[in-house]
Write a protein that holds these residues in place. Structure first.
Motif, short mmCIF file in Angstrom:
data_model
loop_
_atom_site.label_atom_id
_atom_site.label_comp_id
_atom_site.label_asym_id
_atom_site.label_seq_id
_atom_site.Cartn_x
_atom_site.Cartn_y
_atom_site.Cartn_z
N SER A 151 55.09 33.28 50.90
CA SER A 151 54.44 34.43 51.19
C SER A 151 53.15 34.83 50.67
CB SER A 151 55.60 35.63 50.94
OG SER A 151 55.32 35.84 49.57
N ARG A 153 50.70 32.16 50.22
CA ARG A 153 49.98 31.47 50.79
C ARG A 153 48.61 31.82 51.11
NH1 ARG A 153 50.62 26.94 55.62
NH2 ARG A 153 48.41 26.71 55.98
N ARG A 154 48.34 32.81 51.56
CA ARG A 154 47.10 33.52 52.05
C ARG A 154 46.39 33.93 50.90
NH1 ARG A 154 45.05 38.14 52.62
NH2 ARG A 154 46.77 39.20 52.11
N ARG A 156 46.72 32.34 47.84
CA ARG A 156 46.18 31.26 47.17
C ARG A 156 45.09 30.61 47.92
NH1 ARG A 156 51.97 30.82 46.80
NH2 ARG A 156 52.03 29.40 48.49
N GLU A 157 45.29 30.66 49.16
CA GLU A 157 43.99 30.02 50.18
C GLU A 157 42.71 30.78 49.94
OE1 GLU A 157 46.74 27.70 53.36
OE2 GLU A 157 45.67 29.63 53.79
N GLN A 158 42.76 32.06 50.02
CA GLN A 158 41.47 33.27 49.73
C GLN A 158 41.09 32.73 48.53
OE1 GLN A 158 42.94 36.98 50.60
NE2 GLN A 158 42.54 36.69 52.98
N ASP A 200 47.43 43.54 47.26
CA ASP A 200 46.01 43.18 47.54
C ASP A 200 45.02 44.76 47.61
OD1 ASP A 200 46.13 40.81 48.26
OD2 ASP A 200 46.73 41.10 50.39
N ASP A 279 49.69 43.92 51.54
CA ASP A 279 49.26 43.69 53.04
C ASP A 279 50.46 42.77 53.70
OD1 ASP A 279 47.49 42.98 54.82
OD2 ASP A 279 46.55 41.16 53.94
N GLY A 281 53.06 40.53 55.41
CA GLY A 281 53.24 39.15 54.79
C GLY A 281 53.95 38.65 53.45
N HIS A 282 53.46 39.65 52.65
CA HIS A 282 54.11 39.78 51.02
C HIS A 282 53.92 41.02 50.37
CE1 HIS A 282 49.58 39.46 50.34
NE2 HIS A 282 49.86 39.96 49.20
N THR A 363 43.39 24.05 53.35
CA THR A 363 44.60 25.02 53.48
C THR A 363 45.83 23.95 52.92
OG1 THR A 363 45.21 24.12 55.60
CG2 THR A 363 43.47 26.00 55.29
#
Length: 523
Positions: A151, A153-154, A156-158, A200, A279, A281-282, A363
């Protein structure tokens, strides 16, 4: 007269030594009845009066203990001041302590600095008991499960993309001068764990911009990595005060406690207003722990109930493990690759071949294509385990490789020595990622090999539950840095990275990585 004074001083030292021996070592000189009474204690090297073996540890205890084990065996007894300590330095002994007799060695020794900064209510340093079982269950099920890790992941990628941007800006601003990659890695890891913990909506708490908050978290990590002499040698407790440890701990605790109180109060206010601050998703760790607390309050009895103090303690646990460890692993990986340019080129070629030219950022979908990345990270962890000494404490009279270990004995598993054991690893001191080519699954083996020869995050009941969370971020960041940039040591200086170590919360490079960086135009 001087001779008389010298003789008196020697007699006093001898007297204190005898008092010390009989007051702290009687459990070790009078074997208990039963099976364990027929067992002998582990071998022990000669020590010093009053201080025991403490002076033998030096500035890098994991290395000193490895040298002592080479002479005195894989299970040896030391007296660190007044504290009897069994040191484990082989895979067979570690397997017995962390698997066969895992329950007997399931506790943690008391660490005063951790108790002071973590409220005595955290999970990582807690003694074995009901509070630890409940806290660990909540962390494993609600904070660090595979679903929860996915959850984030976004996030970490950002944050990986943001790190790439900061490296670009730092390189441009310095006009070819060296960039402090170590500092950037610490800022990145801290940003990830703060977003995971607070959500977030709390981006204002980023610590990469300097200022008071960065100093507070830096002091927290420094204090957590420094022990107090007084808990090992009580008559030297004044040295801790002289060093300013107690005053610094008080200031740091007050600052962190105030921050966490404000964040938790803000979360509770938002929840009452229907806005949790997360936010889509998590859910941040604070909200998850408040969920668990409220669910338990609805039950008449039972459940894992956490009050505000316990929530603050666990959040600081997450920060302790989640900020320093990933940055340390990345720092060592980059250092080893710089010292082995052929391995760096091989990994860069693999990464850049897997990325389409129109991909702005890597990604997590790309990571499954990177088959050499995982052996590089595993070999880095083998040589540079972030926590080379894993502490345990026996909860009952037991034994280890045939030696007697009384209850409440401090036990240290030297996983660094096990990872460099020449009896297990061919060319044990060399960086050879290819040795893991057939066994590169980070998810299954992050917590240790079945034969206990590789234990970067411990094992058994007290194994690190957050290993998968950290590794997920480390893989993405290392791939991003090697994809978008070419790295080398600054001209005119050393031709290789100085691999000297410094001991702290994690064992880090002694000197920060100051590197020349050149953006790669077409990954």
């Amino acid at each position: 007269m001087e001779a008389v004074s010298a003789l008196l001083a020697l007699l006093l030292v001898a007297l204190f030594s005898l008092l010390f021996f009989f007051s702290t070592g009687r459990n070790y000189t009078s074997p208990p009845k039963g099976d364990h009474g027929r067992r002998s204690l582990p071998p022990s090297p000669p020590g010093f009066p009053l201080l025991g073996h403490l002076p033998l540890l030096g500035s890098l205890p994991h290395r000193a203990l490895r040298s002592l084990a080479a002479t005195h065996g894989p299970v040896m007894l030391l007296r660190l001041g007044r504290v009897p300590t069994v040191v484990v330095s082989s895979a067979a002994a570690a397997q017995e302590a962390m698997k066969t007799r895992d329950l007997a060695f399931a506790s943690r020794p008391r660490v005063r600095m951790a108790e002071r900064l973590l409220y005595g209510r955290d999970m990582a340093f807690a003694p074995y008991g009901e509070h630890w079982r409940q806290a660990r269950r909540v962390c494993v099920v609600h904070l660090l499960s595979a679903r929860c890790i996915r959850s984030f992941r976004r996030v970490r990628e950002q944050e990986a993309a943001a790190l790439v941007g900061r490296v670009r800006r730092a390189a441009a601003a310095r006009g070819g001068a060296a960039v402090n990659l170590s500092s950037l890695l610490v800022s990145h890891s801290s940003a990830v764990i703060l977003r995971a913990a607070f959500g977030d909506m709390y981006s204002g708490y980023r610590i990469d911009g300097g200022g008071h908050l960065r100093k507070v978290f830096g002091d927290f990590q420094e204090l957590m990595g420094s022990g107090t002499l007084g808990e090992l040698v009580p008559w030297l407790a004044w040295v801790d005060s002289l060093r300013g440890l107690h005053a610094k701990a008080a200031r740091t605790f007050e600052a962190l406690d105030g921050l966490l109180e404000r964040v938790i109060a803000d979360h509770r206010k938002r929840r009452r207003e229907g806005d949790g601050g997360d936010d889509e998703g998590h859910r941040g760790f604070v909200n998850v722990l408040l969920d668990v607390n409220e669910a338990a309050e609805e039950e008449e009895k039972g459940g894992a109930r956490f009050d505000t103090v316990a929530i603050k303690a666990i959040i600081l646990d997450m920060f302790t493990a989640g900020s320093d460890t990933p940055a340390t692993v990345l720092e060592w990986a980059m250092a080893e690759l710089l010292n082995h340019p052929a391995e760096m080129r091989k990994l860069q070629e693999e990464i850049r071949a897997a990325i389409r030219s129109d991909d702005d950022h890597i990604t997590e979908d790309h990571l499954d294509k990177l088959h050499f990345l995982k052996p590089v990270l595993k070999e880095t962890l083998r040589l540079h385990m972030p926590a080379p000494l894993v502490p345990r404490e026996s909860v009952e009279d037991t034994e280890l490789l045939g030696y007697r270990v009384p209850a409440r004995t401090r036990v240290i598993v030297n996983v660094s020595a096990i990872g460099r054991d020449p009896a297990t690893w061919e060319r044990a001191e060399e960086f050879l990622p290819e040795r893991f080519a057939e066994d590169a699954d980070m998810d299954q083996n992050a917590l240790g090999q079945p034969d206990f020869t590789f234990l970067p995050f411990g094992a058994g009941r007290r194994g690190c539950p957050g290993a998968a969370f950290g590794i997920a971020s480390v893989e993405l960041v290392l791939a991003s840095l090697l994809c978008h940039f070419d790295w080398e040591l600054p001209g005119g200086g050393a031709s290789t990275v100085d691999m000297g170590e410094i001991h702290g919360l994690a064992v880090r490079l002694k000197k920060p990585l100051l590197l020349a960086v050149k953006p790669c135009s077409s990954p």
